[in-house]
Structure formats: structure tokens, C-alpha cells
Design a protein around this motif. Structure first.
Motif, PDB file in Angstrom:
ATOM      1  N   UNK A 179      26.068  76.705  24.122  1.00 52.35           N
ATOM      2  CA  UNK A 179      26.234  78.103  23.729  1.00 52.35           C
ATOM      3  C   UNK A 179      26.561  78.908  24.980  1.00 52.35           C
ATOM      4  N   UNK A 180      27.664  79.652  24.936  1.00 47.45           N
ATOM      5  CA  UNK A 180      28.114  80.443  26.083  1.00 47.45           C
ATOM      6  C   UNK A 180      28.330  81.891  25.647  1.00 47.45           C
ATOM      7  N   UNK A 181      27.893  82.832  26.489  1.00 49.76           N
ATOM      8  CA  UNK A 181      28.152  84.249  26.277  1.00 49.76           C
ATOM      9  C   UNK A 181      29.167  84.692  27.319  1.00 49.76           C
ATOM     10  N   UNK A 182      30.262  85.276  26.848  1.00 43.84           N
ATOM     11  CA  UNK A 182      31.333  85.703  27.749  1.00 43.84           C
ATOM     12  C   UNK A 182      31.551  87.202  27.594  1.00 43.84           C
ATOM     13  N   UNK A 183      31.632  87.890  28.704  1.00 45.81           N
ATOM     14  CA  UNK A 183      31.916  89.325  28.737  1.00 45.81           C
ATOM     15  C   UNK A 183      30.896  90.158  27.968  1.00 45.81           C
ATOM     16  N   UNK A 184      29.725  89.617  27.690  1.00 44.99           N
ATOM     17  CA  UNK A 184      28.701  90.359  26.969  1.00 44.99           C
ATOM     18  C   UNK A 184      29.035  90.668  25.529  1.00 44.99           C
ATOM     19  N   UNK A 185      30.180  90.190  25.029  1.00 43.15           N
ATOM     20  CA  UNK A 185      30.613  90.509  23.666  1.00 43.15           C
ATOM     21  C   UNK A 185      31.141  89.314  22.882  1.00 43.15           C
ATOM     22  N   UNK A 186      31.314  88.158  23.540  1.00 44.13           N
ATOM     23  CA  UNK A 186      31.876  86.993  22.851  1.00 44.13           C
ATOM     24  C   UNK A 186      30.916  85.815  22.992  1.00 44.13           C
ATOM     25  N   UNK A 187      30.516  85.262  21.868  1.00 40.18           N
ATOM     26  CA  UNK A 187      29.607  84.119  21.848  1.00 40.18           C
ATOM     27  C   UNK A 187      30.400  82.897  21.400  1.00 40.18           C
ATOM     28  N   UNK A 188      30.397  81.846  22.240  1.00 40.48           N
ATOM     29  CA  UNK A 188      31.098  80.614  21.903  1.00 40.48           C
ATOM     30  C   UNK A 188      30.074  79.509  21.684  1.00 40.48           C
ATOM     31  N   UNK A 189      30.171  78.867  20.544  1.00 39.92           N
ATOM     32  CA  UNK A 189      29.288  77.760  20.178  1.00 39.92           C
ATOM     33  C   UNK A 189      30.153  76.511  20.086  1.00 39.92           C
ATOM     34  N   UNK A 190      29.770  75.475  20.840  1.00 37.72           N
ATOM     35  CA  UNK A 190      30.502  74.216  20.837  1.00 37.72           C
ATOM     36  C   UNK A 190      29.509  73.092  20.593  1.00 37.72           C
ATOM     37  N   UNK A 191      29.869  72.159  19.730  1.00 39.04           N
ATOM     38  CA  UNK A 191      29.018  70.996  19.471  1.00 39.04           C
ATOM     39  C   UNK A 191      29.890  69.745  19.474  1.00 39.04           C
ATOM     40  N   UNK A 192      29.388  68.701  20.146  1.00 39.83           N
ATOM     41  CA  UNK A 192      30.123  67.448  20.211  1.00 39.83           C
ATOM     42  C   UNK A 192      29.134  66.288  20.183  1.00 39.83           C
ATOM     43  N   UNK A 193      29.347  65.363  19.260  1.00 37.07           N
ATOM     44  CA  UNK A 193      28.473  64.196  19.134  1.00 37.07           C
ATOM     45  C   UNK A 193      29.313  62.929  19.135  1.00 37.07           C
ATOM     46  N   UNK A 194      28.799  61.908  19.789  1.00 39.05           N
ATOM     47  CA  UNK A 194      29.453  60.606  19.820  1.00 39.05           C
ATOM     48  C   UNK A 194      28.426  59.563  19.399  1.00 39.05           C
ATOM     49  N   UNK A 195      28.883  58.570  18.657  1.00 42.58           N
ATOM     50  CA  UNK A 195      27.985  57.468  18.305  1.00 42.58           C
ATOM     51  C   UNK A 195      28.806  56.190  18.217  1.00 42.58           C
ATOM     52  N   UNK A 196      28.109  55.077  18.413  1.00 44.31           N
ATOM     53  CA  UNK A 196      28.763  53.776  18.384  1.00 44.31           C
ATOM     54  C   UNK A 196      27.824  52.810  17.684  1.00 44.31           C
ATOM     55  N   UNK A 197      28.369  51.994  16.810  1.00 44.83           N
ATOM     56  CA  UNK A 197      27.540  50.996  16.141  1.00 44.83           C
ATOM     57  C   UNK A 197      28.266  49.655  16.155  1.00 44.83           C
ATOM     58  N   UNK A 198      27.465  48.585  16.157  1.00 48.50           N
ATOM     59  CA  UNK A 198      28.034  47.256  16.180  1.00 48.50           C
ATOM     60  C   UNK A 198      27.247  46.411  15.190  1.00 48.50           C
ATOM     61  N   UNK A 199      27.967  45.619  14.386  1.00 43.06           N
ATOM     62  CA  UNK A 199      27.324  44.806  13.367  1.00 43.06           C
ATOM     63  C   UNK A 199      28.020  43.455  13.316  1.00 43.06           C
ATOM     64  N   UNK A 200      27.232  42.387  13.288  1.00 41.68           N
ATOM     65  CA  UNK A 200      27.799  41.039  13.197  1.00 41.68           C
ATOM     66  C   UNK A 200      27.413  40.424  11.862  1.00 41.68           C
TER      67      UNK A 200
END
Length: 130
Positions: free
Chosen positions: A53-74
């Protein structure tokens, strides 16, 4: 005389109608809580560490979310390996300036809540006229 900013006006209209120029799919609510502005965002499937979560110029709120996952099955002679990457972003223009020092963010059950205290408006500055 002031000049109009056509790009700023377009961005304001996108914000007003809940559209996102950056193409993110984050649903948000912006609430005027009197002494603060509260922004809630739906971010199901993410962990706290995935969210920025970033606040820019006291008037703009930027929300960024990033998830990574890895699975392996034999199974027998076959091996399955899958990777998943999920990301989203949203920038919200706040209705008025906020005080950066008192901001708080919580994330519970897939909902991010950011509380931003409003900036105090001073008496102004006296400018002598000569």
C-alpha cells in the motif's frame, strides 16, 4: 487564469465511475469517517506479505497485491508441476488530503482496510500586499 488538465479530468471521471485506467480488478469502497478517510479493498486469496500500500502526494492511494505459488505432484510415470501467479493493482484518488503519519492498514479475511486521517487545514498564510 488556470489551465485545465484534460488528463486529470479523464482520470477523475474514471475514479468517479469506479473504473480503473490501469486495468486492475480490485473492488474498493471509499468512506468519509469524519476525521479520516477509510478505504476498503477486496483482496481474497492473498497473504498480508503479498500486499503493498502506497500513498502518493497525500491524495492518491495505490494498492498492489501479487501472489506466486508452485505445486508438484507425481503419479506413476507422470509428473505434474504447476505454477500460478496472481496480481492486481488499483489506484484511488482520495476526496481530500490526508496525514501520512497516522495511516493504518489491516487485512482480515480477504479485506484490506486502510484508515487515513484527514490533514488538518491551517489558518493559511498571511501574504502582505505591497
Amino acid at each position: 487564469m488556470s489551465r485545465n488538465d484534460p488528463f486529470g479530468e479523464i482520470e477523475r471521471l474514471f475514479d468517479q465511475f469506479g473504473l480503473d485506467l490501469e486495468g486492475g480488478g480490485v473492488a474498493v469502497d471509499v468512506f468519509d469517517a469524519g476525521d479520516a478517510v477509510e478505504v476498503t479493498a477486496d483482496l481474497p486469496g492473498y497473504e498480508t506479505d503479498d500486499i503493498d500500500v502506497q500513498l502518493q502526494d497525500g491524495r492518491r492511494l495505490t494498492i498492489t497485491a501479487e501472489a506466486k505459488s508452485e505445486s508438484e505432484r507425481e503419479e506413476g510415470r507422470y509428473v505434474t508441476r504447476e505454477r500460478r501467479r496472481q496480481s492486481t493493482s488499483r489506484t484511488v484518488r482520495l476526496p481530500e488530503a490526508v496525514d501520512e503519519s497516522g495511516t493504518e492498514a489491516t487485512y482480515t479475511n480477504g479485506v484490506l482496510t486502510v484508515r487515513l486521517p484527514k490533514a488538518e487545514h491551517g489558518e493559511g498564510t498571511d501574504i502582505p500586499v505591497s
